[in-house]
Design a protein around this motif. Structure first.
Motif, short mmCIF file in Angstrom:
data_model
loop_
_atom_site.label_atom_id
_atom_site.label_comp_id
_atom_site.label_asym_id
_atom_site.label_seq_id
_atom_site.Cartn_x
_atom_site.Cartn_y
_atom_site.Cartn_z
N GLN A 63 0.83 -1.14 0.19
CA GLN A 63 -0.14 -0.01 -0.21
C GLN A 63 0.48 1.63 0.34
O GLN A 63 0.19 2.20 -0.59
CB GLN A 63 -1.26 0.08 1.47
CG GLN A 63 -2.10 1.11 1.07
CD GLN A 63 -2.74 1.48 2.65
OE1 GLN A 63 -2.33 0.19 3.90
NE2 GLN A 63 -3.87 1.90 2.14
N GLN A 64 2.01 1.26 0.81
CA GLN A 64 2.67 2.27 0.68
C GLN A 64 3.56 2.49 -0.01
O GLN A 64 4.74 3.59 -0.83
CB GLN A 64 2.94 2.21 2.16
CG GLN A 64 2.49 2.33 3.62
CD GLN A 64 2.46 2.97 4.34
OE1 GLN A 64 4.18 3.24 4.71
NE2 GLN A 64 2.16 2.44 5.99
N THR A 65 4.64 1.45 -1.39
CA THR A 65 5.36 1.38 -1.95
C THR A 65 5.74 0.62 -2.75
O THR A 65 6.50 0.83 -3.59
CB THR A 65 6.42 1.10 -1.02
OG1 THR A 65 6.42 -0.32 -0.73
CG2 THR A 65 6.38 1.64 -0.05
N GLY A 66 4.18 0.53 -3.20
CA GLY A 66 4.17 -0.42 -4.39
C GLY A 66 4.93 -2.02 -4.32
O GLY A 66 5.04 -2.46 -2.75
N ASP A 67 5.82 -2.24 -5.04
CA ASP A 67 6.23 -3.29 -4.51
C ASP A 67 7.43 -3.22 -4.73
O ASP A 67 9.10 -3.51 -5.47
CB ASP A 67 6.48 -4.07 -6.71
CG ASP A 67 5.26 -5.02 -6.74
OD1 ASP A 67 4.73 -5.13 -5.90
OD2 ASP A 67 4.48 -4.87 -7.95
N GLN A 68 8.03 -1.74 -4.44
CA GLN A 68 9.46 -0.90 -3.79
C GLN A 68 10.51 -1.42 -2.62
O GLN A 68 11.77 -2.19 -2.90
CB GLN A 68 9.35 0.19 -3.66
CG GLN A 68 8.56 1.19 -4.81
CD GLN A 68 9.44 0.95 -6.64
OE1 GLN A 68 10.56 1.10 -6.13
NE2 GLN A 68 9.15 0.08 -7.28
N VAL A 69 9.82 -2.13 -1.97
CA VAL A 69 10.48 -3.04 -0.66
C VAL A 69 10.63 -4.40 -1.14
O VAL A 69 9.41 -5.08 -1.08
CB VAL A 69 9.36 -2.42 0.55
CG1 VAL A 69 10.88 -2.95 1.87
CG2 VAL A 69 9.91 -1.17 0.55
N LEU A 70 11.54 -5.07 -0.52
CA LEU A 70 11.81 -6.51 -0.94
C LEU A 70 11.34 -7.70 0.39
O LEU A 70 12.11 -6.48 1.47
CB LEU A 70 13.36 -6.44 -1.24
CG LEU A 70 13.13 -8.55 -1.93
CD1 LEU A 70 14.21 -8.56 -3.61
CD2 LEU A 70 13.64 -9.47 -0.37
N LEU A 71 10.15 -8.07 0.59
CA LEU A 71 10.31 -8.17 2.36
C LEU A 71 10.33 -9.89 2.10
O LEU A 71 9.81 -10.82 1.07
CB LEU A 71 8.19 -8.42 2.17
CG LEU A 71 7.52 -7.18 1.73
CD1 LEU A 71 6.22 -7.18 2.34
CD2 LEU A 71 8.35 -6.04 3.73
N GLU A 72 10.80 -10.19 3.26
CA GLU A 72 11.94 -11.28 3.47
C GLU A 72 10.91 -12.20 4.69
O GLU A 72 11.51 -11.48 5.92
CB GLU A 72 13.32 -11.36 2.71
CG GLU A 72 13.72 -13.02 3.57
CD GLU A 72 15.48 -13.11 3.73
OE1 GLU A 72 16.43 -13.03 4.39
OE2 GLU A 72 15.78 -12.24 2.43
N ALA A 73 10.50 -13.77 4.57
CA ALA A 73 10.18 -14.25 5.81
C ALA A 73 11.28 -14.86 6.09
O ALA A 73 12.13 -15.52 5.73
CB ALA A 73 8.60 -15.11 5.53
N SER A 74 11.56 -14.79 7.73
CA SER A 74 12.49 -15.76 8.27
C SER A 74 11.51 -15.75 9.87
O SER A 74 10.78 -15.48 10.61
CB SER A 74 13.83 -15.53 8.48
OG SER A 74 14.07 -16.19 9.04
N GLY A 75 12.75 -17.41 10.30
CA GLY A 75 12.35 -17.92 11.51
C GLY A 75 10.54 -19.53 11.50
O GLY A 75 9.80 -19.18 10.70
#
Length: 287
Positions: free
Chosen positions: A232-244
């Protein structure tokens, strides 16, 4: 990153010195001019990896050794499949056998485990990523194996990227302060990633201009909310990584939340070697 061939030579030299030391006492029972042939068979389904390490162990002791492969790194093989045939000086084959198999079994295990995770999220946008939780001295080898299994390499060490974790944030005075300092010092071509543990911390990281965010130990619901917030805030500009706490049982659900990457330490630190068998025979003919 060190050159792969240089790393292989270093790995093999260390392994052979560790195993042979001042000399292989048992191999000295065999006449020095005797030749043997051998074959390696996989006793279980696996992704083959470590061909270069395997060969280098034998060649380091005898340059006349020949290896004929029936599969290559990255190939999926079935239980009972003959991986290769080897021929050479008997003492060299016997002395190098254990080290060669150790590399092949361990690296095939990493590649196989990675392939399981990659297959589990097939059809989603996410990719499987490794970590720095590797066996000491074998990081490049294990990261090579991850790629053979279809995964993606994260940073190779502390020198080629900035990953701001909880203790860095505390020491630097907070998320915003840590990101601003990182933006000042990141080298050309380097990346900055910051770890967050809540949606509130994610919001602060986004506001501070984060381009890569590690979502640490988020629930599935929190991951979905994090993806929605970031998009919502950045479109696809931020890469998100899940861990744990990623397992084969939950990794697809994680991928379906919309995260870009899933990093899994168990790819390289929780390893059960692939069961391989090496059997010797007399030399009958050339390959």
């Amino acid at each position: 990153m060190q050159d792969l061939h240089t790393e292989i030579d270093s790995n093999v030299k260390q392994a052979l010195v560790e195993d042979i030391g001042a000399g292989d006492l048992t191999a000295s029972l065999i006449p020095g001019d005797k030749e043997l042939s051998a074959s390696v068979v996989s006793r279980e389904d696996a992704v083959l990896c470590g061909v270069q390490w395997f060969e280098a162990c034998f060649l380091a002791l005898s340059s006349d050794t020949t290896v004929h492969w029936f599969a290559k790194d990255g190939d999926t093989v079935q239980a009972g499949y003959k991986l290769c045939e080897i021929k050479g000086q008997a003492r060299a084959l016997l002395s190098a056998e254990r080290s060669a198999l150790n590399f092949l079994q361990m690296l095939s295990a990493v590649a196989t485990q990675t392939k399981y995770f990659v297959d589990a999220i097939n059809g989603t946008q996410a990719v499987i990523v490794d970590t720095r939780k590797t066996l000491p001295g074998l990081r490049l080898a294990q990261k090579y194996a991850v790629k053979c299994g279809g995964g993606i390499n994260h940073r190779f060490g502390l020198y080629d990227g900035i990953l701001i974790k909880e203790n860095h944030i505390i020491a630097a005075g907070g998320i915003t302060a840590a990101l601003r300092k990182a933006q000042e010092i990141v080298p050309p071509g380097g990346f900055i990633q910051i770890e967050v543990e809540s949606l509130q911390e994610l919001q602060e990281a986004l506001t501070a201009g984060a381009g890569m965010v590690l979502l640490d130990n988020f629930t599935l619901a929190q991951l979905s909310d994090a993806v929605a917030l970031a998009r919502q805030q950045t479109g696809d500009q931020v890469l998100l990584e899940a861990s744990g706490n990623m397992t084969l049982e939950n990794v697809r659900q994680v991928a379906e939340t919309g995260v870009d990457r899933i990093s899994i330490g168990s790819l390289t630190k929780n390893i059960r070697a692939i069961d391989l068998s090496m059997r010797f025979s007399g030399v009958k003919e050339k390959f």
